[in-house]
Design an enzyme around this catalytic site. Structure first.
Site, mmCIF file in Angstrom:
data_model
loop_
_atom_site.group_PDB
_atom_site.id
_atom_site.type_symbol
_atom_site.label_atom_id
_atom_site.label_comp_id
_atom_site.label_asym_id
_atom_site.label_seq_id
_atom_site.Cartn_x
_atom_site.Cartn_y
_atom_site.Cartn_z
ATOM 1 N N ASP A 48 0.829 -1.209 0.000
ATOM 2 C CA ASP A 48 0.000 0.000 0.000
ATOM 3 C C ASP A 48 0.866 1.264 0.000
ATOM 4 O OD1 ASP A 48 -2.407 1.335 -0.054
ATOM 5 O OD2 ASP A 48 -2.686 1.291 2.123
ATOM 6 N N ASN A 95 -10.945 -2.312 -5.694
ATOM 7 C CA ASN A 95 -10.167 -1.293 -6.416
ATOM 8 C C ASN A 95 -10.798 -0.850 -7.740
ATOM 9 O OD1 ASN A 95 -6.984 -2.568 -5.183
ATOM 10 N ND2 ASN A 95 -8.087 -0.752 -4.527
HETATM 11 C C1 IPE Z 1 -5.404 -2.651 -0.474
HETATM 12 O O1 IPE Z 1 -5.070 -1.326 -0.613
HETATM 13 C C2 IPE Z 1 -5.373 -3.316 -1.810
HETATM 14 C C3 IPE Z 1 -4.062 -3.451 -2.416
HETATM 15 C C4 IPE Z 1 -2.920 -3.146 -1.871
HETATM 16 C C5 IPE Z 1 -4.077 -3.990 -3.747
HETATM 17 P P1 IPE Z 1 -6.186 -0.191 -0.752
HETATM 18 O O2 IPE Z 1 -5.454 1.088 -0.871
HETATM 19 O O3 IPE Z 1 -7.130 -0.530 -1.841
HETATM 20 O O4 IPE Z 1 -6.946 -0.328 0.637
HETATM 21 P P2 IPE Z 1 -7.887 0.695 1.404
HETATM 22 O O5 IPE Z 1 -8.863 1.221 0.394
HETATM 23 O O6 IPE Z 1 -7.017 1.782 1.938
HETATM 24 O O7 IPE Z 1 -8.505 -0.126 2.478
HETATM 25 C C1 IPE Z 2 -1.386 0.375 -3.479
HETATM 26 O O1 IPE Z 2 -1.180 1.737 -3.442
HETATM 27 C C2 IPE Z 2 -1.597 -0.148 -4.876
HETATM 28 C C3 IPE Z 2 -2.995 -0.546 -5.185
HETATM 29 C C4 IPE Z 2 -3.992 -0.563 -4.344
HETATM 30 C C5 IPE Z 2 -3.233 -0.953 -6.542
HETATM 31 P P1 IPE Z 2 -2.398 2.749 -3.462
HETATM 32 O O2 IPE Z 2 -2.742 3.067 -4.881
HETATM 33 O O3 IPE Z 2 -3.531 2.229 -2.646
HETATM 34 O O4 IPE Z 2 -1.753 4.016 -2.790
HETATM 35 P P2 IPE Z 2 -2.425 4.946 -1.696
HETATM 36 O O5 IPE Z 2 -2.892 4.064 -0.581
HETATM 37 O O6 IPE Z 2 -3.546 5.654 -2.379
HETATM 38 O O7 IPE Z 2 -1.327 5.874 -1.276
HETATM 39 MG MG MG Z 3 -4.025 2.379 -0.689
#
Ligand code: IPE
Ligand code: IPE
Ligand code: MG
Length: 262
Positions: A38, A86
């Protein structure tokens, strides 16, 4: 305790200069690490860049981390690349991520294969584009007989969705008369999960400061240890992994019983 996971160095100089990673004792590793990668977006926007730049940097961090897992001869590493939730993101970001997965496979599969990695995907792969589905099937087939790290990638993966599909498959067997409801136990349910060939998760790592599972491996993490870091995923490296492993080595995993550590 340090000595348990970090083997003793031969001389004092080496002890000072050696990285944490070089000192990891390969005899006390978790069997299965699950990583919630994340913070790509925050990493990029914090530097005044587009979120997509963070995703591209995240792929590099994944490559580094897989190489570290290979060097440690880890049994299994599962990463969360795209959740069933997502899809709520802007279409352009989703499109960018899907293209990134495809490029990642194209660029990395030969090296993963020569590193003896067995790659598998979990989640609703059937809902991905035909091109990506083919790449996934080819990658899985190409590496199916490899005996090194079991590297599993969650794409369009959700723990609740996985459970629903497992329950549907059991219900189908009950319906056609090949299964009695009272014969359903946790082992049987586990055998219908996407992760059926993997040991339970020992250690969950989540980067970027949030402390939640976000629907990742909800069954498999029943007795997992959790390790959180404020480091954003694109900055994750083998030293951070070593930090997590040290912390893990200090946990007392009681599994409902009494102390296991003296
Ligand atoms: C979790 O991250 C999913 C992945 C790392 C693919 P998110 O960024 O989607 O999670 P939330 O929305 O903060 O819970
Ligand atoms: C994790 O990074 C990757 C995916 C969930 C695909 P994020 O895209 O969730 O990054 P933040 O949490 O918005 O910083
Ligand atoms: Mg995230």
């Amino acid at each position: 305790m340090w000595k348990k996971i970090f083997g003793k160095s031969e001389n004092a100089n080496e002890e000072n200069s050696a990285s944490l990673f070089e000192q990891v004792n390969k005899d006390c590793l978790p069997r299965h690490i699950a990583i919630i990668m994340d913070g790509n977006g925050r990493w990029a926007t914090g530097k005044g860049m587009m979120r997509s730049v963070g995703h591209t940097a995240g792929v590099k961090a994944l490559k580094r981390t897989l190489k570290a897992a290979i060097a440690l001869n880890l049994e299994a590493m599962t990463v969360y690349a795209f959740s069933t939730e997502n899809w709520k993101r802007p279409a352009a970001e989703v499109e960018f991520l899907m293209k990134l997965f495809s490029e990642y496979l194209e660029k990395e599969i030969a090296e993963m294969d020569s590193d003896n990695v067995r790659i598998k995907f979990i989640g609703r792969v059937d809902e991905l584009s035909p091109g990506l589905k083919k790449q996934i099937a080819d990658a899985e087939q190409r590496t199916a007989n490899n005996t090194g790290v079991k590297f599993t990638v969650g794409v369009n993966y959700g723990g609740q969705d996985e459970m629903v599909r497992a329950v549907q498959s059991l219900a189908q067997d009950v319906k056609n008369g090949s299964l009695e409801p009272e014969n359903i136990d946790s082992k049987l349910l586990e055998s219908r999960l996407d992760t059926k060939e993997l040991p339970p998760v020992d250690l969950v790592i989540r980067t970027s400061g949030d402390m939640r599972l976000s629907n990742f491996l909800i069954w498999q993490t029943a007795y997992a240890e959790f390790w959180f870091t404020d480091t954003n995923w694109p900055d994750f490296d083998k030293e951070k992994l070593a930090e997590a492993l040290l912390d893990y080595s200090q946990r007392d995993r009681r599994f409902g019983g009494l102390n296991t550590k003296k």
